[in-house]
Design an enzyme around this catalytic site. Sequence first.
Site, PDB file in Angstrom:
ATOM      1  CE  LYS A  33       6.142  12.020 -44.035  1.00  0.00           C
ATOM      2  NZ  LYS A  33       5.641  11.590 -42.720  1.00  0.00           N
ATOM      3  CD  GLN A  82       3.669   8.792 -41.330  1.00  0.00           C
ATOM      4  OE1 GLN A  82       4.735   9.159 -41.807  1.00  0.00           O
ATOM      5  NE2 GLN A  82       2.623   9.605 -41.242  1.00  0.00           N
ATOM      6  CG  ASP A 141       8.061  13.703 -37.628  1.00  0.00           C
ATOM      7  OD1 ASP A 141       7.888  14.325 -38.696  1.00  0.00           O
ATOM      8  OD2 ASP A 141       7.522  12.608 -37.374  1.00  0.00           O
TER       9      ASP A 141
END
Length: 286
Positions: A50, A94, A117
Site C-alpha cells: 500500500k 490494518q 476501507d
Amino acid sequence: MGATLIDGKACAAAVESGLVSRIAALGAAPHLAVVIVGDDPASHVYVGAKERACERLGIRSTRIDLPVDTPFDDVVATVEALNADSDVNGILVQSPLPDGMDEIAITGLIDPIKDVDGFHAENLGRLVQGDTTGLLPCTPAGVMRMLEWAGVNLSGKNAVVLGRSRIVGMPQALLLAQKGADATVTIAHSRTEDIASVCRDADVIIAAVGRPEMVRPDWVKSGSTVIDVGVNRVEDESEKGYHLSGDVHADVVDVAGAMSPVPGGVGPMTIAMLMENTVRATEMQR
Ligand code: NAP
C-alpha cells in the site's frame, strides 16, 4: 482451450493511471494514515504494498506501528487523533488486529468520510441502500472493476459468491446484485449443502473462503468466469517454507472461460481501489 486470464495487475495499472489527473486537480496531495497493531508478517507485506502504491501516485502516507500489546484504549485514541487531524484524508486500520481486540468497534470509530476501507456501518449501509457513490470496500469493488474491465456481462447472470464475510463476501454479493450490475446472486458459506452443484449453475463464481484450491474443475460450468479472491499460505519444502495459493484449483483454467490468477489478480486491484478511495475521500472532504 484454456481460460482467458483476467490480469489484475494490468487492470490495477489502468485504475492508477486514471487517478493521476484527479490527484493533480486536488492541488495538495491526499494523505493516507495506516495503523498497524502487532507484527503479523502478512499484514506488514500488505501495508508495504500500500505504501509503494502511494509513492507511485504521489499520495502521502503515514504508517503508525503499534506494539501487539497496545491497550484497546490507545488504539481508540490513535484513531480519534487521526479523525481530528484535518491534514489526514484517509484512515485504515490494518486487519487482523491482535486476538481479542474488537475490530468492528475500531472500524466504527473511524470518521466515515475518512473510512478508505469502506467498512464503517455508514458506508456499508449506503451500499445496502443501493448507493455506490461513496467509499466502497476495496476488494469487492476491485472485483467489480475487474469484471467490467474484462467485459463480463453480469446482467441476469447467475453469480455465486463463496464466503459471506463482512469485508469480502457480503459486500461482494450486494455489489453484484445492485441495479446496473443486475446479477442474480447466491451466497454460499460453510453451511451450504452441496456447494459443488451450487457452483455448477454459476455463470460467475467469486471465491472468497480462505481454503486453498477448494473450487475444483468439476465444480465449474464450461465457459464461466471465475474470480479467485483467496490468498492462502500453504507450507511446503521451499526455502521460504510456504507458497501462496488461491481458493481455486489451477486446473479450473481448463474449464472456465475467464479466470483471475493468484497472485496478480484481485490483490493488486484491492490496492488500486484503496488508492481510489483515498482520492475520493479527499475530493469529498475538499
Ligand atoms: P473469512 O472472514 O474467514 O470468511 C470466510 C468465509 O468463507 C466465511 O463466510 C465462511 O463461512 C466461508 N467458508 C469457510 N470455509 C468454507 C467451506 N469449506 N465451504 C464454504 N464456505 C466456507 O475470510 P475473508 O476475510 O472473507 O477472506 C477470504 C479469503 O480472501 C482469504 O483467503 C483472504 O486471505 C482473502 N482475501 C484476499 C484479499 C485480496 O486483496 N486479494 C482481500 C481480503 C481477503 P461461514 O460464514 O459459514 O463461517
